[in-house]
Design a protein around this motif. Structure first.
Motif, short mmCIF file in Angstrom:
data_model
loop_
_atom_site.label_atom_id
_atom_site.label_comp_id
_atom_site.label_asym_id
_atom_site.label_seq_id
_atom_site.Cartn_x
_atom_site.Cartn_y
_atom_site.Cartn_z
N ASP A 78 -9.94 -1.56 -3.07
CA ASP A 78 -9.36 -0.79 -1.97
C ASP A 78 -8.65 0.45 -2.53
OD1 ASP A 78 -6.70 -1.43 -2.73
OD2 ASP A 78 -6.23 -2.40 -0.84
N LEU A 118 -0.59 -5.73 5.32
CA LEU A 118 -0.41 -4.53 4.51
C LEU A 118 1.03 -4.09 4.66
CD1 LEU A 118 -3.64 -2.50 5.40
CD2 LEU A 118 -3.28 -4.13 3.52
N VAL A 136 0.83 -1.20 0.00
CA VAL A 136 0.00 0.00 0.00
C VAL A 136 0.87 1.25 0.00
CG1 VAL A 136 -1.89 -1.22 1.16
CG2 VAL A 136 -0.24 0.07 2.53
N SER A 194 -5.32 3.05 4.10
CA SER A 194 -5.70 1.65 3.91
C SER A 194 -6.29 1.05 5.18
CB SER A 194 -4.50 0.83 3.44
OG SER A 194 -4.12 1.23 2.15
#
Length: 121
Positions: free
Chosen positions: A109, A56, A12, A18
């Protein structure tokens, strides 16, 4: 010899954005975090419903979006409140594909990763 799933990873660009998305859209919360030189790993949990986590990865110096190719991969989740989830995701404007014949849809996302939403059976 036996193997079992542990986690999936999405890289990310903005970790806080996020984290906020995954909490609002799916109820996933940060379970743990690892800091390293130039990177942060945040592991998201579904609250113990499964042992699976979503990792992530934030590379601190990365500024350009990740090339997801044709984005032919995705993460899939189930929900016991499918219609309510669909309304929320419509409000969030994150639904990127619907297959009404199959009774599923996908959300995207902030980095363009797709998540398939399935009703629990």
């Amino acid at each position: 010899m036996a193997f079992r799933f542990a986690h999936n990873n999405f890289n990310v660009l903005n970790l806080e954005r996020s984290l906020a998305f995954y909490e609002k859209a799916l109820g996933f919360r940060e379970a743990r975090r690892l800091e390293g030189p130039g990177f942060t790993l945040a592991y998201l949990s579904d609250g113990g419903k499964t042992p699976h986590e979503l990792e992530l990865t934030w590379l601190h110096d990365r500024k350009e979006p990740y090339n997801l190719g044709e984005n032919e991969f995705h993460l899939a989740v189930t929900t016991d409140r499918f219609e309510e989830a669909h309304r929320l995701h419509q409000e969030m404007d994150c639904i990127c594909y619907e297959n009404q014949a199959m009774g599923i849809y996908f959300i995207s996302d902030p980095d363009g990763y797709w998540i398939e939403i399935l009703p629990e059976k």
